[in-house]
Structure formats: structure tokens, C-alpha cells
Design an enzyme around this catalytic site. Sequence first.
Site, PDB file in Angstrom:
ATOM      1  N   LYS A 137       0.866  -1.264  -0.077  1.00 28.74           N
ATOM      2  CA  LYS A 137      -0.044   0.018   0.209  1.00 28.74           C
ATOM      3  C   LYS A 137       0.990   1.332   0.130  1.00 28.74           C
ATOM      4  CE  LYS A 137      -2.836   3.263   2.259  1.00 28.74           C
ATOM      5  NZ  LYS A 137      -2.025   4.288   1.665  1.00 28.74           N
ATOM      6  N   GLU A 188       7.370  -0.733  12.430  1.00 23.73           N
ATOM      7  CA  GLU A 188       8.671   0.454  12.110  1.00 23.73           C
ATOM      8  C   GLU A 188       8.063   1.872  12.402  1.00 23.73           C
ATOM      9  OE1 GLU A 188      11.768   0.179  11.778  1.00 23.73           O
ATOM     10  OE2 GLU A 188      12.054  -2.006  11.474  1.00 23.73           O
ATOM     11  N   CYS A 193      12.624   8.777  10.395  1.00 24.85           N
ATOM     12  CA  CYS A 193      12.323   8.186  11.778  1.00 24.85           C
ATOM     13  C   CYS A 193      13.534   8.242  12.589  1.00 24.85           C
ATOM     14  CB  CYS A 193      11.895   6.638  11.614  1.00 24.85           C
ATOM     15  SG  CYS A 193      12.972   5.825  10.631  1.00 24.85           S
ATOM     16  N   GLU A 237       7.954  13.466  18.899  1.00 27.07           N
ATOM     17  CA  GLU A 237       8.321  13.494  17.349  1.00 27.07           C
ATOM     18  C   GLU A 237       7.829  14.589  16.683  1.00 27.07           C
ATOM     19  OE1 GLU A 237       7.229  10.469  14.489  1.00 27.07           O
ATOM     20  OE2 GLU A 237       9.344  10.220  14.137  1.00 27.07           O
TER      21      GLU A 237
HETATM   22  P1  NAD Z   1       1.106   7.502   8.849  1.00 23.57           P
HETATM   23  O1  NAD Z   1       1.059   6.556  10.062  1.00 23.57           O
HETATM   24  O2  NAD Z   1       0.281   8.664   8.587  1.00 23.57           O
HETATM   25  O3  NAD Z   1       0.769   6.706   7.533  1.00 23.57           O
HETATM   26  C1  NAD Z   1       1.532   5.562   7.097  1.00 23.57           C
HETATM   27  C2  NAD Z   1       0.897   4.549   6.071  1.00 23.57           C
HETATM   28  O4  NAD Z   1      -0.281   3.985   6.808  1.00 23.57           O
HETATM   29  C3  NAD Z   1       0.139   5.478   4.758  1.00 23.57           C
HETATM   30  O5  NAD Z   1       0.334   4.563   3.778  1.00 23.57           O
HETATM   31  C4  NAD Z   1      -1.323   5.543   5.288  1.00 23.57           C
HETATM   32  O6  NAD Z   1      -2.343   5.681   4.214  1.00 23.57           O
HETATM   33  C5  NAD Z   1      -1.427   4.115   6.080  1.00 23.57           C
HETATM   34  N1  NAD Z   1      -2.806   4.455   7.292  1.00 23.57           N
HETATM   35  C6  NAD Z   1      -3.195   5.611   7.573  1.00 23.57           C
HETATM   36  N2  NAD Z   1      -4.360   5.106   8.331  1.00 23.57           N
HETATM   37  C7  NAD Z   1      -4.390   3.888   8.392  1.00 23.57           C
HETATM   38  C8  NAD Z   1      -5.189   2.880   9.010  1.00 23.57           C
HETATM   39  N3  NAD Z   1      -6.277   3.286   9.839  1.00 23.57           N
HETATM   40  N4  NAD Z   1      -5.133   1.695   8.567  1.00 23.57           N
HETATM   41  C9  NAD Z   1      -3.969   1.113   7.686  1.00 23.57           C
HETATM   42  N5  NAD Z   1      -3.173   1.969   6.981  1.00 23.57           N
HETATM   43  C10 NAD Z   1      -3.144   3.396   7.544  1.00 23.57           C
HETATM   44  O7  NAD Z   1       2.422   7.882   8.825  1.00 23.57           O
HETATM   45  P2  NAD Z   1       3.248   8.953   8.020  1.00 23.57           P
HETATM   46  O8  NAD Z   1       3.045  10.513   8.394  1.00 23.57           O
HETATM   47  O9  NAD Z   1       3.238   8.661   6.428  1.00 23.57           O
HETATM   48  O10 NAD Z   1       4.640   8.999   8.060  1.00 23.57           O
HETATM   49  C11 NAD Z   1       5.404   9.425   9.174  1.00 23.57           C
HETATM   50  C12 NAD Z   1       5.641   8.399  10.473  1.00 23.57           C
HETATM   51  O11 NAD Z   1       6.184   7.075   9.796  1.00 23.57           O
HETATM   52  C13 NAD Z   1       6.636   9.013  11.387  1.00 23.57           C
HETATM   53  O12 NAD Z   1       6.223   8.776  12.694  1.00 23.57           O
HETATM   54  C14 NAD Z   1       7.964   8.310  11.198  1.00 23.57           C
HETATM   55  O13 NAD Z   1       8.941   8.330  12.367  1.00 23.57           O
HETATM   56  C15 NAD Z   1       7.478   6.958  10.714  1.00 23.57           C
HETATM   57  N6  NAD Z   1       8.410   6.413   9.871  1.00 23.57           N
HETATM   58  C16 NAD Z   1       9.075   5.242  10.383  1.00 23.57           C
HETATM   59  C17 NAD Z   1      10.223   4.581   9.876  1.00 23.57           C
HETATM   60  C18 NAD Z   1      10.838   3.299  10.612  1.00 23.57           C
HETATM   61  O14 NAD Z   1      11.597   2.602   9.786  1.00 23.57           O
HETATM   62  N7  NAD Z   1      10.807   3.109  11.841  1.00 23.57           N
HETATM   63  C19 NAD Z   1      10.536   4.930   8.789  1.00 23.57           C
HETATM   64  C20 NAD Z   1       9.944   6.157   8.006  1.00 23.57           C
HETATM   65  C21 NAD Z   1       9.073   6.724   8.813  1.00 23.57           C
END
Ligand code: NAD
Length: 483
Positions: free
Chosen positions: A176, A251, A286, A387
Site C-alpha cells: 500500500k 517500524e 524516523c 516526534e
Molecule cells: P502514517 O502513519 O500517517 O501513514 C503511514 C501509512 O499508513 C500510509 O500509507 C497511510 O495511508 C496508512 N494508514 C493511515 N491510516 C491507516 C489505517 N487506519 N489503517 C491502515 N493504514 C493506514 O505515517 P506518515 O505520516 O506517512 O509517516 C510518518 C511516520 O512514519 C513518522 O512517525 C515516522 O517516524 C514513521 N517512519 C518510521 C520509519 C521506520 O523505519 N521506523 C521509517 C519512516 C517513517
Amino acid sequence: MTQFGDRLMLIGGELVASEGGEWITSVNPATEQVIGRAPAGTAADVDRAYDAAAAAQPEWAAKSIWQRAGYLHKLAAAIRERGEEILQLEASDTGNTIKLLAGDIVISSAMLQYYAGLGTEIKGDTVPASGGQNIHFTLREPYGVTARIVPFNHPFMFEAAAIAAPIMAGNAVIIKTPETSPLSGGILAELCQEIFPPGIVNLVSGYGIPVGDRIARHPKIRRIGFTGSVGTALAIQRSAAETCIKHITLELGGKNAMIVCADADPDAVTKAAIGGMNFAWAGQSCGSVSRLMVHESIYDDVVERVAAKVSALKLGDPLDPTSEMGPVNNKAHYDRILSFMASAKQEGAKTVTGGDIPKGEQFERGFWVEPTVYGDVTMDMRVGKEEIFGPVISAIKWSKLDEVIAMANAVDYGLTGAVWTNDLQVAMTTARALETGLVWINGTQAHYVGTPFGGWKDSGLGREECVEELVSYTQSKAIHILL
Ligand code: NAD
């Protein structure tokens, strides 16, 4: 027609729009211009992807590891071939600056090759569990259809890397893509269509609800890898738990501490603090070391040096190779970062540099914020404990090692941490005491593929970029031959 046009999903080997007929328009965060569209997928699209994946997976699992590795190598080569095109689109769609973003092509391709080479690690054990000639051993078998949900900060790299482990382990996969910056997923869809048998790799674009939520609730998708925020991770765990038992790895974010001791070299620390904050993607990483915790004896010196370098960063067009920082990814995120900046003022943090919207005609449109350093930050401030996922360093002064370790650990996150000292005792005591999945001693920023990456506490579950990730896309079966 927009600059990058309509980018399609890959479902069952076909490049398709959504069954629902709706689209997501994507804007360049540097200009707010609409640059392309991706399908706004639906639950029915996920179900179609599942059906195609389930039909194709047994034949895929029956292939040898060498055959499966061959497909991954082909994808790695195809990514390198279209690398420049991917970069232009990705920089325009994310706001990440192109010079360092070139590394995403190298890493995408390297991750595919890394897992392609690990096939023989999908192995079991023999166990002397009973006497006589009985034989007890384990096999590692694929789940069948797996899914991975990806965030906005490095969409192409995360999507490409997310294919590798599940596919190598004999699963089919549904990826996704994120709803902001969804366009590069369309290029990956085209590449995967050319390379993989239909149904083995599927890419579905769309909003979290319905697409991600349908993945979380799908009764037959038993293995999900999620990268994103803590709030979404909790929603996925809740949705999944209402359906069936699933293996979900996470993650998530971090509020990562860089602990700088009195004996550290201020020059090296400054360089590492800035590299570790990942300004090339406006801090949206992250693992960024967003809490700069400096011993009081060198605090003023280090903060001054860091602020001087941060204020000199060249903000500009992400496509310009001399730009060192672009805009943040999207409007909602921009508003969130500005709310952190407002809270820093209200709560008494000292603005050492930045803290505002940059001035100038070039920044009138788009989601621009200044690269920022706050000083005299305390752990009760929002910028001290939450964060931000933006270009903001919070500097914190300390005097006693046990106190700074306690402060570093006083957040719910536990992704990365760093300690800077030449005293091995202090370095190891601190590294052991930090409640994080990764610690750099005299380093920041770099990932070392082959070593586990992942978080403690609210930063996640499971480990990636290593053998553990590959094995986590299999389930074990114990077999007892009673002779
Ligand atoms: P997010 O959680 O808003 O979205 C991530 C994904 O989840 C998107 O594809 C979104 O459409 C999907 N999503 C949203 N609601 C959902 C639901 N109810 N059910 C299933 N899927 C859903 O995150 P973001 O704003 O895109 O990314 C930023 C965050 O990601 C930050 O907290 C960052 O630290 C983290 N991040 C972590 C890593 C790691 O490897 N640890 C790497 C990159 C980013």
C-alpha cells in the site's frame, strides 16, 4: 495534462485505476502545483489484489530460491536503469532534495540484491529432542499473501525494499503506497508488471481508510509489515484484532537522543548532529537525532556551531542539486510542524535559529519551514518529548551522565540513540542503558544493512534490513520423524 500524468496501480498483473473511479491529486510541496494523480483505491481493490495474489502464490513458492532471486535481481537492475526518471518524480512529489535522494535508488536496488542473496537463510533447525533415532526438525514456510503499508518520506525506496523479503520467502505481496507522494509507486508498478508473474507483487494506492484498513481487516492476510506513525500502528493493531490473529511488525517514529559528552570533538559533533537530522528531507526521517543533549561544559560552543551551520543551509528547489533542504511533505504535516514551533515559543524554548516560515518570493507557495534549532529545551516541552518529524533540533543541556540517560529514556519512543565520547567505559555504559533498538557510538544517521533496524517501546516491533526480516515473512513448522 499534469507534469507526471496518471500513475496506475498493479493488481493481478494489470496496471489499473481504482474500481471506484476516484483519484488522489498529488501536489509538488515546493510549489503546490498539481503534478499528477494516483488512483484512490478501495476495499474492493484490496480484495482483488488479495484474490490475484492468493491464486499466484503457490506457484511462486514452488520456484527455487535461485529463481526467485533472479526476479529480484532483475527488478534491482530495472530500478537503476530508470533511476534518473524515478528521482525527478520522487523529488518533485516528496520535496526531498535530489542530491542525497539519489541514494534511495542505490539503496532500493541494494536491498533487493541483499535479500536475493539470502535465500539459503530461510532454513530450519534439527533438534535432538528425543532419544534414539528420531529426527526432529523445523521448516520455514511462507504465509501466502502478505502486505506492507508504507509512509510518505521515502515512498519509492520503502516500497521497493518492502517487496524483497516477503517475495524471497515465497509469499505474494500487496504494497500500500502513501496517499501523499503516491506517484513513484506508479513507476514501481510498471517495473513489477514487466518482471513478476501476475499477482505476485501488487501495488495499491489510496488513503489509509479504506485501503490500509482493509488490509488490516482482511481475514486472509495474516502477515503485515507497517512503517509509519504510532497512532496508525495502534489503529492497525485494533482493526486486525477485531478480525483474526495476525503477525504484524511495526517500524515507527522516534525522538532520538544524541548524547554529547564533555570530551567530544565539537567539530565532529556538529557535522554528525546536522547529518543525523537529515535536513535533506527536512528532518522527515524516523531515525533523526532530534534531541541534541550536550554536556554543560561544551553546550554553548556546540549549540552555536550547530546553529551557524543550520542557518547557512541552502533552502531551495528540491530538483536543484545545490539545495540542501526542500519543503516539508504536505500541508497537514506543515501545519503540524508550525504548531510545534508555536508551542516551543509558548513553552519557553530559546529560538537559536529558525522557528518560522522562510521569507522570500520563492517560499510564498509550498510548505516551507526554516531549519530550526531550539536551545534550553526541557523534557516537559512538546519539542522535548514528541516526534516533530521536521527540520527541528531541540538542544538540551546536561551535567550528570545518569541524569542525561534518564532524560534520553524518558520518552515513549525507543528507535535510535547516539553517544559521543572517547571514553569506552562511558560509551558502553550509555549504549547499554539506552532503551533503543540501535545506538551509534561516535556516529549518527547511517544504516548498516545486515544489522537489525527497529525500535523498542512505541518505536516498533520486529527488525528489518537483516536476516530477521526475511525469516519474519515465514512461519515455522516442526516435523517429528519417529523411527
Ligand atoms: P502514517 O502513519 O500517517 O501513514 C503511514 C501509512 O499508513 C500510509 O500509507 C497511510 O495511508 C496508512 N494508514 C493511515 N491510516 C491507516 C489505517 N487506519 N489503517 C491502515 N493504514 C493506514 O505515517 P506518515 O505520516 O506517512 O509517516 C510518518 C511516520 O512514519 C513518522 O512517525 C515516522 O517516524 C514513521 N517512519 C518510521 C520509519 C521506520 O523505519 N521506523 C521509517 C519512516 C517513517
